[in-house]
Motif scaffolding. Structure first.
Motif, PDB file in Angstrom:
ATOM      1  N   ALA A  91     -10.185 -38.856  44.591  1.00  0.00           N
ATOM      2  CA  ALA A  91      -9.145 -38.900  43.560  1.00  0.00           C
ATOM      3  C   ALA A  91      -8.482 -40.253  43.470  1.00  0.00           C
ATOM      4  O   ALA A  91      -7.843 -40.574  42.484  1.00  0.00           O
ATOM      5  N   GLU A 103       3.266 -27.628  36.448  1.00  0.00           N
ATOM      6  CA  GLU A 103       2.182 -27.673  37.421  1.00  0.00           C
ATOM      7  C   GLU A 103       2.742 -28.254  38.721  1.00  0.00           C
ATOM      8  O   GLU A 103       2.695 -29.464  38.944  1.00  0.00           O
ATOM      9  N   LYS A 145      -2.236 -35.675  43.360  1.00  0.00           N
ATOM     10  CA  LYS A 145      -2.756 -35.218  42.071  1.00  0.00           C
ATOM     11  C   LYS A 145      -3.273 -36.394  41.261  1.00  0.00           C
ATOM     12  O   LYS A 145      -2.546 -37.357  41.007  1.00  0.00           O
ATOM     13  N   ASP A 146      -4.527 -36.305  40.841  1.00  0.00           N
ATOM     14  CA  ASP A 146      -5.153 -37.260  39.938  1.00  0.00           C
ATOM     15  C   ASP A 146      -4.756 -36.842  38.523  1.00  0.00           C
ATOM     16  O   ASP A 146      -5.309 -35.902  37.969  1.00  0.00           O
ATOM     17  N   PHE A 185      -4.866 -38.028  35.286  1.00  0.00           N
ATOM     18  CA  PHE A 185      -5.740 -38.055  34.121  1.00  0.00           C
ATOM     19  C   PHE A 185      -7.203 -37.773  34.454  1.00  0.00           C
ATOM     20  O   PHE A 185      -8.065 -37.839  33.589  1.00  0.00           O
ATOM     21  N   GLY A 186      -7.478 -37.485  35.718  1.00  0.00           N
ATOM     22  CA  GLY A 186      -8.832 -37.085  36.105  1.00  0.00           C
ATOM     23  C   GLY A 186      -9.818 -38.220  36.264  1.00  0.00           C
ATOM     24  O   GLY A 186     -11.026 -37.965  36.350  1.00  0.00           O
ATOM     25  N   ASP A 187      -9.331 -39.465  36.330  1.00  0.00           N
ATOM     26  CA  ASP A 187     -10.259 -40.586  36.466  1.00  0.00           C
ATOM     27  C   ASP A 187      -9.953 -41.457  37.684  1.00  0.00           C
ATOM     28  O   ASP A 187     -10.517 -42.542  37.838  1.00  0.00           O
ATOM     29  N   GLY A 188      -9.033 -41.009  38.551  1.00  0.00           N
ATOM     30  CA  GLY A 188      -8.751 -41.711  39.787  1.00  0.00           C
ATOM     31  C   GLY A 188      -7.831 -42.908  39.678  1.00  0.00           C
ATOM     32  O   GLY A 188      -7.584 -43.578  40.676  1.00  0.00           O
ATOM     33  N   THR A 227      -2.430 -41.658  40.331  1.00  0.00           N
ATOM     34  CA  THR A 227      -2.381 -40.608  41.345  1.00  0.00           C
ATOM     35  C   THR A 227      -0.957 -40.397  41.840  1.00  0.00           C
ATOM     36  O   THR A 227      -0.297 -41.333  42.283  1.00  0.00           O
TER      37      THR A 227
END
Length: 271
Positions: free
Chosen positions: A16, A167, A173-174, A176-179, A182
């Motif tokens: 992540a 949430e 937690k990443d 935007f989902g691209d690392g 974080t």
């Protein structure tokens, strides 16, 4: 089996924090914005009596991170009701609200995808209610406190009542989902305190939340007397400093005016 689970969790956490290839990445930018100033007595900022008789003015800074067409707002500063008024009896001063600053760049509250909170204190959550469409990203430990803390009810009523999406973040937690963006769990100041790591093309930026409050506080590893857990604070100090040593980011202590000034002021942005 337990060792396998721990190893898998460690691998996922490491993954992540890895940035994607430049060819796959959405444009990423980071701006800092003004959210007021606070005059403070420094005595409570060390539980060893280090700052007796000292006073300082700290800033309530907040940050806008843009990834492609999505926005993360990191913290929401002082209560918007202070905007444009004289300094209050507690030493708080706010020139203008976040929504006013965003509007000058054509950004509406509904454009904000996420509001990430370093922690639940009033100078970091004062204008959260102005972003009802955003998904709220508090630390899980903090959210458990918010759910039962009457003083937070007004600020968080929209999400507590189910009107907005929450949430709670447990671990890192990443976003935007691209690392590249974080949220980092660093409890101690509060039950679910968090910091933020932003991997810009120009280099990483590590934003402290209230992990530290000013430079001298970081240099001695001071623990405020009002932190909820001393041992957790020191463990989070250790993690923060190892990240700083290994990643060599630009470190921004959020309440430290000199650090905040090292980032471009909105609407300018670091990329």
């Amino acid at each position: 089996m337990k060792k396998l689970i721990v190893a898998a969790a460690a691998f996922l956490g490491l993954s992540a924090m890895q940035a994607p290839p430049a060819s796959e990445a959405q444009p990423l930018s980071l701006s800092r914005l003004d959210c007021g100033t606070i005059d403070v007595d420094l005595a409570p900022f060390s539980d060893t009596g280090l700052y007796q008789g000292q006073k300082r003015t700290l800033v309530a800074s907040w940050y806008l991170i843009r990834s492609g067409d999505k926005y993360l707002l990191w913290d929401t500063g002082l209560d918007g009701g202070l905007a444009g008024k004289p300094k209050d009896k507690d030493g708080s001063l706010l020139k203008e609200k976040i929504v006013t600053q965003l509007a000058r760049a054509g950004i509406e509250p509904s454009d904000i995808s996420y509001v990430g909170l370093s922690h639940y204190h009033y100078d970091h959550t004062g204008q959260v209610m102005d972003f009802p469409d955003a998904t709220l990203l508090p630390g899980k430990g903090d959210w458990e406190v918010i759910k039962v803390w009457k003083a937070a009810e007004l600020r968080f009523r929209h999400w507590l009542s189910g009107g907005g999406k929450v949430e709670p973040v447990e671990g890192d937690k990443d976003v935007f989902g691209d690392g590249r963006v974080t949220i980092l769990t660093m409890p101690g100041h509060t039950e679910g305190h968090q910091a933020l790591l932003v991997r810009l093309a120009s280099g990483p930026v590590l934003i402290s939340g209230d992990q530290y409050h000013f430079t001298a506080n970081r240099e001695v590893g001071g623990v405020p007397s009002f932190n909820v857990d001393r041992a957790d604070t020191l463990a989070s100090h250790d993690r923060f400093e190892k990240l700083a040593a290994n990643l060599r980011p630009k470190v921004i202590i959020q309440p430290e005016p000199d650090d905040v000034a090292n980032l471009p002021a909105f609407p300018e942005a670091a990329r």
